[in-house]
Design an enzyme around this catalytic site. Structure first.
Site, PDB file in Angstrom:
ATOM      1  N   LYS A 109      50.970  60.892  21.450  1.00 23.70           N
ATOM      2  CA  LYS A 109      49.357  60.778  20.927  1.00 23.70           C
ATOM      3  C   LYS A 109      49.507  60.169  19.668  1.00 23.70           C
ATOM      4  CE  LYS A 109      46.489  62.360  24.010  1.00 23.70           C
ATOM      5  NZ  LYS A 109      45.369  61.663  24.667  1.00 23.70           N
ATOM      6  N   SER A 131      44.992  64.423  19.932  1.00 26.35           N
ATOM      7  CA  SER A 131      45.359  65.766  20.193  1.00 26.35           C
ATOM      8  C   SER A 131      45.774  66.504  18.677  1.00 26.35           C
ATOM      9  CB  SER A 131      46.463  65.971  21.215  1.00 26.35           C
ATOM     10  OG  SER A 131      46.830  67.371  21.045  1.00 26.35           O
ATOM     11  N   TYR A 149      54.517  64.821  24.303  1.00 29.54           N
ATOM     12  CA  TYR A 149      53.273  64.640  24.475  1.00 29.54           C
ATOM     13  C   TYR A 149      52.608  64.457  22.986  1.00 29.54           C
ATOM     14  CZ  TYR A 149      48.350  65.963  24.743  1.00 29.54           C
ATOM     15  OH  TYR A 149      46.706  66.222  24.539  1.00 29.54           O
TER      16      TYR A 149
END
Length: 320
Positions: A145, A117, A141
């Protein structure tokens, strides 16, 4: 060659599965259906319903289907929610990656394409994000990643894993009317839901230093994204060199206002967005360069904004 697609019953994963099949490669889906849909898995494609945290199920999927490579799409993908649920995010995205890599090593599977991402960069203050832009994720998040990319790097050193990571921002559109974005947090579903309920969508901030005052972001068609995953898998199969990570970017971006105008044009519904104050932490512009991916993966923006909206709207209506 058989490729296991984790999260292959989700919006992005299901498009990757279709792209693999269309390229003559054999996909296998592993998904726990926490956010995916069994109906998104094409007929004839083997489907293993299991969590990445279930090491025995993952190992069995790899060996039972003679998997030669993994495209890892599964994960908890809600950046905003991850701030309230950090432990869940790390469990799904970091522990899940560790379980997958351990199972791959035991099964002798040495190729992995990671659906990473652009959240690894955080709120950048540059005109164009490149692969060397500093990594400062601002959510669990994004951090999860980045840790996933580190795990791949370290497993390469320790066990010879061959891999690459694909970083991208907002994924929209549909390459198959049977598959649509069902996320409760993404812009297109939110706009379509508002219009379907007789409400107007909302724009947060109209005084940014951008051409029309609204935020500018990368928006990529999901079918283009899927093709890049397949291209990366093919290069791994062929033993060709790959960078550790690639940005899948547009190079110029699209504003929120432009999206609203495109939705109105495509749907024929009058869109007069509610105007709200800026949200804290929203940078005016985040756009990535896709030059490296174009060089090595044939990456290209093959769809216009109107085509992105039209395909998403068609899939939305097909599900009604």
């Amino acid at each position: 060659m058989t490729w296991l697609v984790t999260g292959g019953a989700g919006y992005i994963g299901a498009h990757v599965v279709r792209a693999l099949r269309d390229a003559g490669l054999a996909p296998v889906v592993l998904d726990d259906l926490s956010s995916g849909h069994a109906a998104f898995v094409p007929e004839g494609v083997p489907f293993v319903r299991a969590s990445l945290l279930d090491a025995e199920a993952v190992a069995a999927a790899l060996t039972d289907h003679d998997v030669t490579g993994v495209i890892h799409v599964a994960g908890f993908k809600y950046a905003g929610v991850s701030v309230q649920r950090p432990l869940h995010t790390y469990e799904q995205n970091v522990t899940g990656m560790i379980t997958l890599l351990e199972s791959m090593q035991r099964a002798g599977v040495e190729q992995c394409v990671f659906s990473s991402s652009a959240a690894v960069y955080g709120a950048v203050d540059v005109d164009l994000v490149t692969e060397t832009t500093a990594k400062n994720p601002t959510s669990p998040y994004g951090e999860s990643k980045l840790i996933g990319e580190w795990l791949l790097r370290d497993q390469e050193i320790a066990a010879g894993l061959r891999h690459t990571s694909l970083r991208y921002f907002n994924v929209v559109g549909s390459g198959d009317p049977a598959v649509r974005d069902t996320s409760p947090h993404n812009l297109f579903p939110l706009v379509f839901d508002a219009l379907a309920e007789g409400r107007q969508p909302r724009i947060y901030g109209t005084d940014y230093p951008t051409p029309d005052g609204t935020c500018v972001r990368d928006y990529l068609h999901v079918a283009d994204l899927a093709l890049a995953h397949v291209a990366a898998a093919r290069r791994l199969e062929a033993g060709e060199p790959l960078e550790p990570a690639y940005n899948l970017g547009s190079g110029d971006g699209v504003s929120v206002r432009q999206i609203m105008d495109a939705v109105a044009s495509v749907t024929g519904i009058a869109v007069e967005p509610e105007l709200a104050e800026r949200r804290p932490g929203d940078p005016p512009r985040i756009v990535a360069s896709g030059e490296l991916a174009a060089r090595d993966l044939g990456w290209a923006m093959r769809h216009t904004l109107a085509e992105m909206v039209d395909s998403a709207w068609e899939a939305r209506r097909a599900s009604a």
